[in-house]
Design a protein around this motif. Structure first.
Motif, PDB file in Angstrom:
ATOM      1  N   ARG A  61       9.388  13.630   7.733  1.00 18.05           N
ATOM      2  CA  ARG A  61       9.380  14.609   6.650  1.00 18.05           C
ATOM      3  C   ARG A  61      10.562  14.438   5.689  1.00 18.05           C
ATOM      4  NH1 ARG A  61      11.759  19.608   6.151  1.00 18.05           N
ATOM      5  NH2 ARG A  61      12.523  19.524   8.275  1.00 18.05           N
ATOM      6  N   LEU A  62      11.766  14.306   6.249  1.00 16.74           N
ATOM      7  CA  LEU A  62      12.941  14.244   5.361  1.00 16.74           C
ATOM      8  C   LEU A  62      12.954  12.941   4.560  1.00 16.74           C
ATOM      9  CD1 LEU A  62      15.719  15.832   7.607  1.00 16.74           C
ATOM     10  CD2 LEU A  62      14.468  16.871   5.691  1.00 16.74           C
ATOM     11  N   ALA A  63      12.612  11.835   5.259  1.00 17.50           N
ATOM     12  CA  ALA A  63      12.607  10.552   4.551  1.00 17.50           C
ATOM     13  C   ALA A  63      11.531  10.525   3.469  1.00 17.50           C
ATOM     14  CB  ALA A  63      12.382   9.410   5.540  1.00 17.50           C
ATOM     15  N   TRP A  64      10.544  11.398   3.614  1.00 19.85           N
ATOM     16  CA  TRP A  64       9.490  11.486   2.598  1.00 19.85           C
ATOM     17  C   TRP A  64       9.835  12.558   1.551  1.00 19.85           C
ATOM     18  CZ3 TRP A  64       3.880  13.582   2.552  1.00 19.85           C
ATOM     19  CH2 TRP A  64       3.105  12.821   1.671  1.00 19.85           C
ATOM     20  N   GLY A  65      11.109  12.923   1.549  1.00 17.61           N
ATOM     21  CA  GLY A  65      11.590  13.901   0.563  1.00 17.61           C
ATOM     22  C   GLY A  65      10.881  15.235   0.701  1.00 17.61           C
ATOM     23  N   ASN A  66      10.629  15.650   1.947  1.00 24.91           N
ATOM     24  CA  ASN A  66       9.868  16.886   2.205  1.00 24.91           C
ATOM     25  C   ASN A  66       8.531  16.866   1.457  1.00 24.91           C
ATOM     26  OD1 ASN A  66      12.560  17.213   2.898  1.00 24.91           O
ATOM     27  ND2 ASN A  66      12.528  19.414   2.618  1.00 24.91           N
ATOM     28  N   GLY A  67       8.033  15.649   1.240  1.00 23.42           N
ATOM     29  CA  GLY A  67       6.750  15.514   0.521  1.00 23.42           C
ATOM     30  C   GLY A  67       6.928  15.267  -0.970  1.00 23.42           C
ATOM     31  N   MET A  68       8.175  15.144  -1.433  1.00 20.62           N
ATOM     32  CA  MET A  68       8.423  15.083  -2.886  1.00 20.62           C
ATOM     33  C   MET A  68       9.197  13.832  -3.295  1.00 20.62           C
ATOM     34  SD  MET A  68       9.289  19.132  -3.473  1.00 20.62           S
ATOM     35  CE  MET A  68      10.348  19.346  -2.041  1.00 20.62           C
ATOM     36  N   SER A  69       9.085  12.767  -2.495  1.00 16.52           N
ATOM     37  CA  SER A  69       9.933  11.583  -2.715  1.00 16.52           C
ATOM     38  C   SER A  69       9.375  10.607  -3.744  1.00 16.52           C
ATOM     39  CB  SER A  69      10.101  10.831  -1.398  1.00 16.52           C
ATOM     40  OG  SER A  69       8.831  10.332  -1.002  1.00 16.52           O
ATOM     41  N   HIS A  70       8.153  10.818  -4.193  1.00 18.57           N
ATOM     42  CA  HIS A  70       7.482   9.820  -5.035  1.00 18.57           C
ATOM     43  C   HIS A  70       7.377   8.465  -4.362  1.00 18.57           C
ATOM     44  CE1 HIS A  70       8.143  12.662  -8.444  1.00 18.57           C
ATOM     45  NE2 HIS A  70       6.895  12.289  -8.657  1.00 18.57           N
ATOM     46  N   LYS A  71       7.448   8.452  -3.043  1.00 18.80           N
ATOM     47  CA  LYS A  71       7.192   7.196  -2.333  1.00 18.80           C
ATOM     48  C   LYS A  71       5.689   7.090  -2.182  1.00 18.80           C
ATOM     49  CE  LYS A  71      11.511   7.475   0.266  1.00 18.80           C
ATOM     50  NZ  LYS A  71      12.195   7.351   1.566  1.00 18.80           N
ATOM     51  N   ASP A  72       5.162   5.976  -2.636  1.00 21.16           N
ATOM     52  CA  ASP A  72       3.716   5.799  -2.684  1.00 21.16           C
ATOM     53  C   ASP A  72       3.250   5.069  -1.425  1.00 21.16           C
ATOM     54  OD1 ASP A  72       1.208   5.769  -3.672  1.00 21.16           O
ATOM     55  OD2 ASP A  72       1.643   4.532  -5.425  1.00 21.16           O
ATOM     56  N   ILE A  73       2.394   5.686  -0.643  1.00 24.23           N
ATOM     57  CA  ILE A  73       1.904   5.053   0.595  1.00 24.23           C
ATOM     58  C   ILE A  73       0.499   4.526   0.342  1.00 24.23           C
ATOM     59  CG2 ILE A  73       1.388   5.382   3.042  1.00 24.23           C
ATOM     60  CD1 ILE A  73       3.283   7.821   2.960  1.00 24.23           C
ATOM     61  N   ARG A  74       0.321   3.216   0.486  1.00 25.41           N
ATOM     62  CA  ARG A  74      -0.979   2.609   0.207  1.00 25.41           C
ATOM     63  C   ARG A  74      -1.384   1.734   1.390  1.00 25.41           C
ATOM     64  NH1 ARG A  74      -0.993  -0.687  -4.942  1.00 25.41           N
ATOM     65  NH2 ARG A  74      -2.808   0.525  -5.545  1.00 25.41           N
ATOM     66  N   GLY A  75      -2.638   1.413   1.490  1.00 24.20           N
ATOM     67  CA  GLY A  75      -3.044   0.522   2.572  1.00 24.20           C
ATOM     68  C   GLY A  75      -4.468   0.090   2.381  1.00 24.20           C
ATOM     69  N   GLY A  76      -4.799  -1.090   2.866  1.00 23.76           N
ATOM     70  CA  GLY A  76      -6.160  -1.527   2.607  1.00 23.76           C
ATOM     71  C   GLY A  76      -6.668  -2.631   3.514  1.00 23.76           C
ATOM     72  N   LEU A  77      -7.980  -2.617   3.627  1.00 23.92           N
ATOM     73  CA  LEU A  77      -8.699  -3.709   4.291  1.00 23.92           C
ATOM     74  C   LEU A  77      -8.766  -4.872   3.306  1.00 23.92           C
ATOM     75  CD1 LEU A  77     -10.645  -4.556   6.680  1.00 23.92           C
ATOM     76  CD2 LEU A  77     -12.498  -3.553   5.345  1.00 23.92           C
ATOM     77  N   VAL A  78      -8.692  -6.076   3.842  1.00 24.28           N
ATOM     78  CA  VAL A  78      -8.754  -7.273   2.986  1.00 24.28           C
ATOM     79  C   VAL A  78     -10.056  -7.282   2.159  1.00 24.28           C
ATOM     80  CG1 VAL A  78      -9.714  -8.660   4.873  1.00 24.28           C
ATOM     81  CG2 VAL A  78      -8.513  -9.795   3.013  1.00 24.28           C
ATOM     82  N   ALA A  79      -9.979  -7.862   0.947  1.00 21.11           N
ATOM     83  CA  ALA A  79     -11.097  -7.730   0.004  1.00 21.11           C
ATOM     84  C   ALA A  79     -12.346  -8.518   0.379  1.00 21.11           C
ATOM     85  CB  ALA A  79     -10.637  -8.134  -1.390  1.00 21.11           C
ATOM     86  N   GLY A  80     -12.225  -9.754   0.767  1.00 20.26           N
ATOM     87  CA  GLY A  80     -13.401 -10.573   1.056  1.00 20.26           C
ATOM     88  C   GLY A  80     -14.161 -10.975  -0.192  1.00 20.26           C
ATOM     89  N   GLY A  81     -15.313 -11.596   0.022  1.00 22.00           N
ATOM     90  CA  GLY A  81     -16.140 -12.031  -1.103  1.00 22.00           C
ATOM     91  C   GLY A  81     -15.762 -13.414  -1.614  1.00 22.00           C
ATOM     92  N   ARG A  82     -16.651 -13.955  -2.447  1.00 23.09           N
ATOM     93  CA  ARG A  82     -16.515 -15.342  -2.916  1.00 23.09           C
ATOM     94  C   ARG A  82     -15.278 -15.579  -3.782  1.00 23.09           C
ATOM     95  NH1 ARG A  82     -21.273 -18.579  -6.101  1.00 23.09           N
ATOM     96  NH2 ARG A  82     -20.008 -20.271  -6.962  1.00 23.09           N
ATOM     97  N   LEU A  83     -15.074 -14.738  -4.772  1.00 19.98           N
ATOM     98  CA  LEU A  83     -13.970 -14.958  -5.703  1.00 19.98           C
ATOM     99  C   LEU A  83     -12.624 -14.968  -4.973  1.00 19.98           C
ATOM    100  CD1 LEU A  83     -13.032 -15.290  -8.632  1.00 19.98           C
ATOM    101  CD2 LEU A  83     -12.973 -12.793  -8.810  1.00 19.98           C
ATOM    102  N   LYS A  84     -12.458 -14.032  -4.074  1.00 23.16           N
ATOM    103  CA  LYS A  84     -11.206 -13.964  -3.302  1.00 23.16           C
ATOM    104  C   LYS A  84     -10.997 -15.275  -2.531  1.00 23.16           C
ATOM    105  CE  LYS A  84      -8.742 -10.894  -3.027  1.00 23.16           C
ATOM    106  NZ  LYS A  84      -7.528 -10.711  -3.876  1.00 23.16           N
ATOM    107  N   MET A  85     -12.091 -15.792  -1.950  1.00 23.46           N
ATOM    108  CA  MET A  85     -11.965 -17.057  -1.208  1.00 23.46           C
ATOM    109  C   MET A  85     -11.609 -18.207  -2.155  1.00 23.46           C
ATOM    110  SD  MET A  85     -12.256 -16.469   1.973  1.00 23.46           S
ATOM    111  CE  MET A  85     -11.418 -14.939   1.593  1.00 23.46           C
ATOM    112  N   GLU A  86     -12.220 -18.219  -3.336  1.00 18.96           N
ATOM    113  CA  GLU A  86     -11.913 -19.298  -4.288  1.00 18.96           C
ATOM    114  C   GLU A  86     -10.453 -19.213  -4.749  1.00 18.96           C
ATOM    115  OE1 GLU A  86     -16.494 -19.974  -5.855  1.00 18.96           O
ATOM    116  OE2 GLU A  86     -15.111 -18.879  -7.148  1.00 18.96           O
ATOM    117  N   GLN A  87      -9.949 -18.004  -4.880  1.00 13.74           N
ATOM    118  CA  GLN A  87      -8.535 -17.856  -5.257  1.00 13.74           C
ATOM    119  C   GLN A  87      -7.626 -18.338  -4.130  1.00 13.74           C
ATOM    120  OE1 GLN A  87      -8.626 -13.670  -6.134  1.00 13.74           O
ATOM    121  NE2 GLN A  87      -9.125 -13.982  -8.300  1.00 13.74           N
TER     122      GLN A  87
END
Ligand code: NDP
Ligand code: ZN
Length: 346
Positions: free
Chosen positions: A273-299
């Motif tokens: 909580r504190l490291a996250w600025g009590n929710g007000m830190s503007h720290k952006d938490i993101r996460g994702g599954l890999v994209a896949g597909g043809r173009l990604k493979m070609e890149q």
């Protein structure tokens, strides 16, 4: 996967191609740590008699009538994620989630995977890429999952040239995050791991500081090294359920936390909580599954062909023949000191 905690061999009918599909015979496959979460942690829930594996390159043995760009005999790279391209999620820009959350991930999740004599690929024109002549199988088979997942970790971290970045976890995914962060212009680049073989390759891929999580608290080590400032971006590519919280602790206000780790157990993941600025830190938490597909493979192919990444250096163990599949999978589970990634050639 025979059930949670159980693997073995199974006989199934050969798959058939629909009009847009292809059937591929693997030439090289690799087990992923995700297979380990799926089987031994039951992370996706129960799966019975499911063929594992989602990292493969192979040769096409059948194509449907509507497939235009690929033919029998072509050697192809098959992405771990093979979305349904006719879906609303694609129009929203998140093909990984076509058909529902994580449902673009079909192999070894919703349908049989690639550790088989033949496997089925939906929408071949959109989901396959030609493997260039002269590319080694060891290099090619790092492109379906390891390279795009790790590099996505760096993309999600929104790294700007000269920024300070930390990568937590430097198995094959985190090593590719290190390489991706270096490509995107990280200045100081921390890599958190323990095994020497991984630390050495992280340094070769561009890490400037190695942090050993077994030699003290990583938050303390990184905060000390940055004079209390922390990093601009932290990429979580391994570790434990505490790693996300540690990433939040070491990231400056307004910075970005990017996650590509697969949290395999527990109902919740703690946020300090504190490291996250009590929710007000503007720290952006993101996460994702890999994209896949043809173009990604070609890149990914271009990154490898033009020497921006050298993912084949992660391949520490090479086996010949299908009968060694189980051995390779168990190596991935046990992670001996000298292992980064095993590959099975077929
Ligand atoms: P590995 O197990 O090979 O690597 C994990 C890394 O984390 C190692 O460097 C390990 O160090 C380190 N580590 C372990 N415990 C801690 C800790 N407490 N604190 C800090 N570091 C720690 O995994 P992979 O690289 O193969 O995969 C990483 C994750 O990515 C997995 O969860 C996998 O399922 C997931 N994944 C996600 C995908 C996606 O689409 N988002 C796709 C593919 C994989 P050491 O071993 O040296 O002790
Ligand atoms: Zn995977």
């Amino acid at each position: 996967m025979l059930g949670i905690g159980k693997v073995g061999w199974i006989e199934k009918d050969a798959p058939k191609a629909g009009p847009y599909d292809a059937i591929v015979k693997p030439l090289a496959v690799a087990p992923c740590t995700s297979d380990i979460h799926t089987v031994w942690e039951g992370a996706l829930g129960d799966r019975k008699d499911l063929i594992l594996g989602h990292e493969a390159v192979g040769e096409i043995v059948e194509v449907g009538d509507e497939v235009k760009d690929f033919k029998v005999g072509d050697r192809v790279i098959v992405p771990a994620i093979t979305p349904d391209w006719r879906s609303e999620a694609v129009q929203q820009g998140f093909q990984q989630h076509s058909g529902g959350m994580l449902a673009g991930w079909k192999f070894s999740n919703f349908k049989d995977g690639v550790f088989a004599e033949e496997f089925h690929v939906n929408d071949a024109d959109m989901n396959l890429a030609i493997m260039p002549k002269g590319m080694s199988l060891e290099q090619a088979v790092m492109l379906p999952d390891m390279a795009p997942t790790g590099i996505q970790g760096a993309e999600l971290a929104r790294i700007k040239p000269g920024e300070t970045v930390a990568v937590i976890g430097i198995g094959p995914v985190g090593l590719m995050s290190v390489a991706g962060a270096a490509i995107l212009g990280a200045g100081r680049l921390f890599a958190v791991g323990n095994r020497q073989v991984c630390a050495d390759l992280a340094t070769e891929y561009g890490a400037t500081d190695i942090i050993d999580y077994k030699k003290g608290d990583i938050v303390e080590q990184i905060m000390k090294a940055t004079n209390g400032k922390g990093v601009d971006a932290a990429i979580v590519a391994g570790g434990s359920s505490d790693s996300l919280g540690q990433a939040i602790e070491i990231t400056r206000p307004g910075g970005t936390i990017s996650n590509v780790n697969y949290f395999g157990s527990g109902d919740t993941i703690p946020i300090p909580r504190l490291a996250w600025g009590n929710g007000m830190s503007h720290k952006d938490i993101r996460g994702g599954l890999v994209a896949g597909g043809r173009l990604k493979m070609e890149q990914m192919v271009d990154l490898a062909v033009y020497n921006r990444i050298k993912p084949e250096k992660m391949v520490t163990h090479v086996f010949d023949g299908f009968e060694n599949m189980e051995k390779a999978l168990l190596l991935m589970k046990d992670k001996p000191k000298d292992l980064i990634k095993p590959v099975v050639l077929l």
